[in-house]
Design an enzyme around this catalytic site. Sequence first.
Site: not given
Length: 376
Positions: A92, A96, A194, A221, A271
């Site tokens: 990632d 986030y 997004q 998102g 995930d």
Amino acid sequence: MQFDLIAKDAQSKARAGVVQTDHGAIETPIFMPVGTAGTVKAVHQRELKEDVKAEIILGNTYHLYLRPGLNVLEQAGGLHKFNGWDRPILTDSGGYQVFSLAGTRKIKEEGVKFRSHIDGSPLDFTPENVMDTQRIIGADIIMAFDECTPYPCDYTYAKNSMERTHRWLQRCVDRFDSTEPKYGYSQTLFPIVQGSTYKDLRVKSAETIASFGREGNAIGGLSVGEPAEMMYEMTELVCDILPADKPRYLMGVGTPANILENIALGVDMFDCVLPTRNARNGMLFTTQGIVNIRNERWANDHSPIDAELGVYASSFYSKAYLRHLVRANEMLGAQISSIHNLTFYLWLVKQARQQIINGTFRDWKDLMVKKLMTRL
């Protein structure tokens, strides 16, 4: 990276496929255990491979950048060598963390300034240095740097954030395509859709992301507090736009029911920290439903945790013994629970894959969603 579709379900949009990477094949649909700081909490790599049967795990750019740091990872030969995991890894980008550390961040066109949660030191993340960092970490799949918007989120903010994410994506692509992998195997970049919960923004973002023609695409998102039905609506909208010949990754999702419903909408990769986080708090996901192992009803239940899974942790230990460990705050309780929950999640997606191949997914999914979310 290569993606081959093996089967499609006639009664839904579910599909089974294979993602080929230089560290091995990933059979989809797949669940990816989260190893934020280079470890899936409380689980050995041997257990991940042999018991859980994980085919790919996650690392987190922000956390690995802070600890152990890029120098250590580079000298080790990348995260695979550092932690001994010889199968694929996805990282990632830290987008986030931009969302979760909202109190200490400043978002500008250049990138994001925020402070380390460890010592408060200032950090600068840009699309360019995030690509460089993930190259050094050595992930097989690298995520674009984006902003994950909160829920609820007003339309103007969501639109401006999405457009900035698209501009950042172009910079990510430019940097990624002008650099080479460090450790002798190929890496691939996934853009992220997004747009919060606004249909027109999600459509625009999906179209924009698809236009980059990368080897896979992600949906971000969602699973940030919105109702599940809204998540499904946005996911279906986006999956109908993203190319069918590329894997689709829904980030941060979710419960067993969330996973099955989103597989039915055309998602291939998932995930979530839920199985390991809930395991450490005594919540078990089983083939029969949800168990709160702390409850009194399990105090004298000497039957296996979940014999149907077949794995050592789930069939050797009893519910009564695990309850004792968890209530006594013994570390072994968190280990057993984590291995069990992750094994269940991998079992679930493997079952889904087989049902898709058999042409029986839709009816099976409808039965399983009800069963698996029942509290025992």
